[in-house]
Structure formats: C-alpha cells, structure tokens
Motif scaffolding. Sequence first.
Motif, short mmCIF file in Angstrom:
data_model
loop_
_atom_site.label_atom_id
_atom_site.label_comp_id
_atom_site.label_asym_id
_atom_site.label_seq_id
_atom_site.Cartn_x
_atom_site.Cartn_y
_atom_site.Cartn_z
N THR A 188 -38.51 -74.04 -39.24
CA THR A 188 -37.37 -73.97 -38.34
C THR A 188 -37.21 -72.54 -37.84
OG1 THR A 188 -35.81 -73.57 -40.16
CG2 THR A 188 -36.23 -75.87 -39.55
N PRO A 189 -36.41 -72.31 -36.79
CA PRO A 189 -36.36 -70.99 -36.17
C PRO A 189 -35.78 -69.90 -37.07
CG PRO A 189 -35.43 -72.67 -34.73
CD PRO A 189 -35.61 -73.31 -36.06
N ALA A 190 -36.42 -68.75 -37.03
CA ALA A 190 -35.87 -67.56 -37.69
C ALA A 190 -34.90 -66.84 -36.76
CB ALA A 190 -36.98 -66.62 -38.13
N LEU A 191 -35.14 -66.91 -35.45
CA LEU A 191 -34.23 -66.37 -34.45
C LEU A 191 -33.37 -67.51 -33.93
CD1 LEU A 191 -36.52 -63.97 -32.39
CD2 LEU A 191 -34.59 -63.30 -33.83
N GLN A 192 -32.05 -67.38 -34.08
CA GLN A 192 -31.16 -68.48 -33.76
C GLN A 192 -30.06 -68.02 -32.81
OE1 GLN A 192 -29.78 -69.83 -37.61
NE2 GLN A 192 -31.77 -70.68 -38.16
N PRO A 193 -29.67 -68.87 -31.87
CA PRO A 193 -28.59 -68.50 -30.96
C PRO A 193 -27.23 -68.49 -31.64
CG PRO A 193 -29.32 -70.73 -30.52
CD PRO A 193 -30.29 -70.15 -31.50
N LEU A 194 -27.13 -69.20 -32.78
CA LEU A 194 -25.90 -69.23 -33.56
C LEU A 194 -26.28 -69.36 -35.02
CD1 LEU A 194 -22.78 -69.27 -33.12
CD2 LEU A 194 -22.93 -71.76 -33.34
N TYR A 195 -25.82 -68.47 -35.85
CA TYR A 195 -26.18 -68.52 -37.27
C TYR A 195 -25.23 -69.45 -38.02
CZ TYR A 195 -22.29 -65.26 -38.00
OH TYR A 195 -21.06 -64.67 -38.04
N ARG A 217 -31.78 -65.77 -39.00
CA ARG A 217 -31.14 -66.85 -39.76
C ARG A 217 -30.64 -66.36 -41.11
NH1 ARG A 217 -36.64 -70.22 -40.50
NH2 ARG A 217 -37.77 -68.70 -41.72
N ILE A 218 -29.50 -66.87 -41.51
CA ILE A 218 -28.98 -66.61 -42.85
C ILE A 218 -29.29 -67.79 -43.77
CG2 ILE A 218 -27.17 -65.06 -42.02
CD1 ILE A 218 -25.18 -67.36 -42.36
N ALA A 219 -29.65 -68.92 -43.18
CA ALA A 219 -30.03 -70.11 -43.94
C ALA A 219 -30.75 -71.07 -43.00
CB ALA A 219 -28.79 -70.78 -44.54
N ASP A 220 -31.45 -72.04 -43.59
CA ASP A 220 -32.19 -73.04 -42.80
C ASP A 220 -31.39 -74.33 -42.64
OD1 ASP A 220 -34.03 -71.10 -43.35
OD2 ASP A 220 -35.34 -72.36 -44.56
N GLU A 221 -30.26 -74.42 -43.30
CA GLU A 221 -29.59 -75.70 -43.55
C GLU A 221 -29.33 -76.52 -42.30
OE1 GLU A 221 -25.45 -77.36 -45.53
OE2 GLU A 221 -26.29 -75.45 -46.19
N LEU A 222 -28.70 -75.95 -41.29
CA LEU A 222 -28.26 -76.76 -40.16
C LEU A 222 -29.44 -77.31 -39.36
CD1 LEU A 222 -25.12 -74.81 -38.92
CD2 LEU A 222 -25.35 -76.53 -40.72
N GLU A 426 -10.10 -65.40 -38.48
CA GLU A 426 -8.95 -64.73 -37.89
C GLU A 426 -8.15 -63.95 -38.94
OE1 GLU A 426 -6.80 -67.82 -35.98
OE2 GLU A 426 -8.30 -68.11 -34.38
N ARG A 427 -8.19 -64.42 -40.19
CA ARG A 427 -7.52 -63.69 -41.27
C ARG A 427 -8.33 -62.49 -41.76
NH1 ARG A 427 -5.37 -67.71 -45.93
NH2 ARG A 427 -4.98 -65.65 -46.85
N GLY A 428 -9.56 -62.35 -41.25
CA GLY A 428 -10.37 -61.19 -41.62
C GLY A 428 -11.58 -61.49 -42.46
N ASP A 429 -11.88 -62.78 -42.71
CA ASP A 429 -13.04 -63.13 -43.53
C ASP A 429 -14.28 -63.10 -42.64
OD1 ASP A 429 -14.98 -64.16 -45.18
OD2 ASP A 429 -13.80 -65.88 -45.86
N GLU A 430 -15.05 -62.00 -42.71
CA GLU A 430 -16.22 -61.83 -41.84
C GLU A 430 -17.35 -62.79 -42.18
OE1 GLU A 430 -17.51 -57.82 -41.97
OE2 GLU A 430 -15.65 -57.00 -41.13
N GLU A 431 -17.31 -63.39 -43.37
CA GLU A 431 -18.39 -64.28 -43.78
C GLU A 431 -18.08 -65.75 -43.53
OE1 GLU A 431 -19.51 -63.43 -47.78
OE2 GLU A 431 -20.27 -61.43 -47.32
N ALA A 432 -16.90 -66.04 -42.98
CA ALA A 432 -16.58 -67.43 -42.65
C ALA A 432 -17.57 -67.96 -41.61
CB ALA A 432 -15.15 -67.54 -42.15
N GLN A 433 -17.82 -69.26 -41.64
CA GLN A 433 -18.87 -69.82 -40.80
C GLN A 433 -18.40 -70.09 -39.38
OE1 GLN A 433 -21.57 -72.66 -42.50
NE2 GLN A 433 -20.90 -72.21 -44.59
N MET A 434 -19.38 -70.13 -38.47
CA MET A 434 -19.13 -70.32 -37.05
C MET A 434 -19.16 -71.81 -36.70
SD MET A 434 -19.09 -67.09 -35.89
CE MET A 434 -19.65 -66.99 -34.20
N LEU A 435 -18.44 -72.18 -35.65
CA LEU A 435 -18.48 -73.54 -35.15
C LEU A 435 -19.75 -73.73 -34.32
CD1 LEU A 435 -15.56 -75.62 -33.79
CD2 LEU A 435 -17.75 -75.63 -32.60
N ASP A 436 -20.55 -74.71 -34.71
CA ASP A 436 -21.84 -74.98 -34.05
C ASP A 436 -21.73 -76.32 -33.33
OD1 ASP A 436 -24.48 -75.66 -33.39
OD2 ASP A 436 -25.30 -74.59 -35.12
N THR A 437 -21.54 -76.28 -32.00
CA THR A 437 -21.32 -77.51 -31.25
C THR A 437 -22.58 -78.38 -31.20
OG1 THR A 437 -21.78 -76.31 -29.20
CG2 THR A 437 -19.47 -76.52 -29.86
#
Length: 487
Positions: A188-195, A217-222, A426-437
Amino acid sequence: MSVQDSRREKLDALIQRGIAPYAYRFDVTHGSAAIKERHAALEESGERVRFGGRLMTKRGHGKAAFAHVKDRDGSQQVYFREDVLGPEAFAFAVDLDLGDWIGVEGPVFVTKTGEITIRAERLELLAKSLRPLPEKWHGLTDVEIRYRQRYTDLIVNDDVRRVFRARADIVRSLRSFLDARGFLEVETPALQPLYGGASARPFVTHHHALDMKLYLRIADELYLKRLIVGGLERVYEISKDFRNEGMDRTHNPEFTMLEFYQAFADYEVMLETTQAMLLETILAVNGKHVIPFEGAEIDFTPPWRRLTIREAAAQGLGASALPEDERSLRELAGRAGVPLDPAFGYGRILDEVVSVKVQPQLRDPTFLVDHPREISPLAKVKRGNPDSVERFELIIAGMEVANAFSEQNDPLEQRRAFEQQGRLRERGDEEAQMLDTDYLRALEMGMPPTGGVGVGVDRLVMLLTDSRSIRDVILFPHMRPEDGNDD
C-alpha cells in the motif's frame, strides 16, 4: 604519517606495479561454513576451494604466515607459504593490511592444533581497505560509532551479525505463518494524501508535479481495510511506517510494522491468531517458550494473561473502583504522579495511567483488553459495554508489541468517531485522527466483519534477540548529523 596515508601510499604503489586494487569479480566455490562442514571430504579428495573474505588477523613465521579471513558465515584460517606462492606473491601476502578483501585458492587441510585451514596456492586482492579497523576490532563498543557506522559494527561485532540474521528469520517466520493461512501479501502507499490508522504526528512532504501536500504513512490500516472491502478477505503487509515523534529505547521515527486483516473475524479470533503466530515464531527462532531478556526470563507458555484496561488502571492507582467522571479521575491520577495533558479526556487519562503505572511492570505476555471508546475511533463498541471497544494491546517486557481491533464496519458510526476525533484536535490533541472521506466511502460499499492486528516487528526482534534498544535491531537508525569531522 597516519595509518590512512600509509595505506594510500600502498594503494598508489599497487597501481604503479600494475596490480588492480579493486577487482571486478571473484568466483567463490566454498564459504567458511561449507568448508567446515565438508573439510574431511575436501581434504581427502584434495579438491581446491576458492574462498573470499575480509582479512581480520595475520601472523608471520619466517617464510610462512597464517591469517584469519572473515566471510558472511564466520572466520576461516588461511596458510601462506613462500615456497607455495612464490617470493613475490608471499611478500604481497605479508604486506596486506587488516581489513583488505582477498580471494584465495588452494586445498584444505587440518593443522596440528586441529584448525581447518586453506593452503593458499593463489592469492588475489579484491578490495584495498584505506581505513583501518578499530584498534580493538573485537570490541567496538562506542554506540555512537556503532549506529552511525553500521558497516564497521557489522565487520567487527559478530553478535550484531547474529541479531540481523535472527531478524530475517523472525520476519520469514511471520510471513510463513500468514501465507500458510491464506493471507495475501500486498503493498500500500507510503506517500498518502491523508494520513490515518493510528494516533500520531506525521512527516509532511510536497509533491511538486501535483502541487499537493503528502504525508508519510503512520500506519497501513485504512488502505488494507479498503482491500477487505474489495473482497480480498485476508491481507497483510510488512512495511516501513513513519511517525514524527520522540526517540527512545523503544521508538524510532522510521520503523517496521506487520499489519494483517481477516474478514469474518473479531478481536477474539485475532487474539488467538496473534498468540499462535508469535508462539510459532518464538519456537522457530529460539526453540523454546522461555527466553532471556535483560538479565531475566520471559515465559511465553500459553495461554497468555488477560487484563482489562479498567482493571489495570484501578490496579495502577491503588483504587478498588475508578471514578466515573473525568475531573475525579484526573485528580486521582495526579495524586498518583501521572502527568496529564489538559486536552486529555476520560479515556485518554485511563490510557496514560496504564502506560505509566502498569505497563512497565508487565513482563510476561499480557493482553490488555477493552480499551476506552474515546481513544479507539477505528474499533467497534464492545458488546454489552458501550464505553469500551473491542481492542487489545499485547504487552511484553513493558513494551506494546501488538495492537488489534474488531474493526468498525458501520460507516455512520465511523463518521461519528472521526468527528469526535476532530473535536479532540480542537482541544489541542495533535495526535487525534483525521476524517478520511474516501475511507468512509469504502465502508459505505460494505465491509464484512473484520479483525485486524498490527505487530511492531522491531520490538519483537528486540525481545527475541535480547537487545536493549530499538536502535540495536535497526540497521541504520536515525541520528543527528555529524559535526563535519571526517575522521
């Protein structure tokens, strides 16, 4: 004159004499292991062997000299005699420097002291070494040099070679286990448009042709779960992942993960599969269930212990029961000396308590199960307990070695979990995950019930080779730039 200057003079003299100091090819017929294994038959037949390696020691006795030459399998003694090689070739042999690569040809015999030896009838210089081996080549211990100059480390430290041979055996065993059970190895891709797929900060880069930001990538999961949607049903990948985080004895920004996903399975199936896979690997590499690590033993005899996160947190805080509200839990954790970020919610506080107060004490393999829903946005809610999810972490010797879920396959629930992650950001958790549409679109196509597991290969290698640091099991760990000194 420095040692390097002296070697450079020798190089120039060789060139002037018409001797090529850097060969194109040398056909090896026997390595050191094969010579040791077949020495009796080789000696009896008088068969000549062609052997190549790096010169590690030499000692002269008048018109004869012995040397030890190392190849990938070990050390091989070579015997040089003036009346066999001729005066010129013998003088050339005596003048070799430690570290030079040489090829020799001749018959095998056993010395009076019982050492299997090649009597060199021909000698060829394969590569001139312009830098000397470390002064005490059998004991290079400076970790800065060892990690930065891994080539030197591998030359002089046989234990380091053994670690990386074991690493290859471990990866081979993991792959063999999954292949035998019908899993398909994919890329799977190592370079990703959304991690996504984990809670971590990414490395960011830019693609000039597309004029777009990309993430390592930080993980292969998605991506692997997209393949489950596509009907591949059982997939795995052994890959490099990248997380922009701190470095310590168990963390390196570039690391190796095994992730595997199985349709129609839940985290209970994956727990049993993980235990079986690691047991098979441990036996393949060590031959027994009990292994040494950091001066003590780890017992992998099944079944492995299970402990819920809430049980572990209560144990770590010395409480018979945990407070149900965030403020009280935060206060209790603070009194126990657990440092907490103000952005942490109830579930993240539980996780920190376990990480600080409990996990370091878990030596034998332990499954920490049923994690907080808040910190596990890709997992399904635990049946009968809506505050937890069906997830386990495998802890061995205080390290997280594996992480697994009953994977969330409800696209509406997954969207809500991603939106909650957005609020945490928004509360400041930089490691929270992104929404991947696009991932949500894949789930909307329908994903069967699925179990997934991620295994930290580097940490597993640490355990099975009794290595104290992750940098001991990564060939080229990341380090700060050198100060410009070329010595």
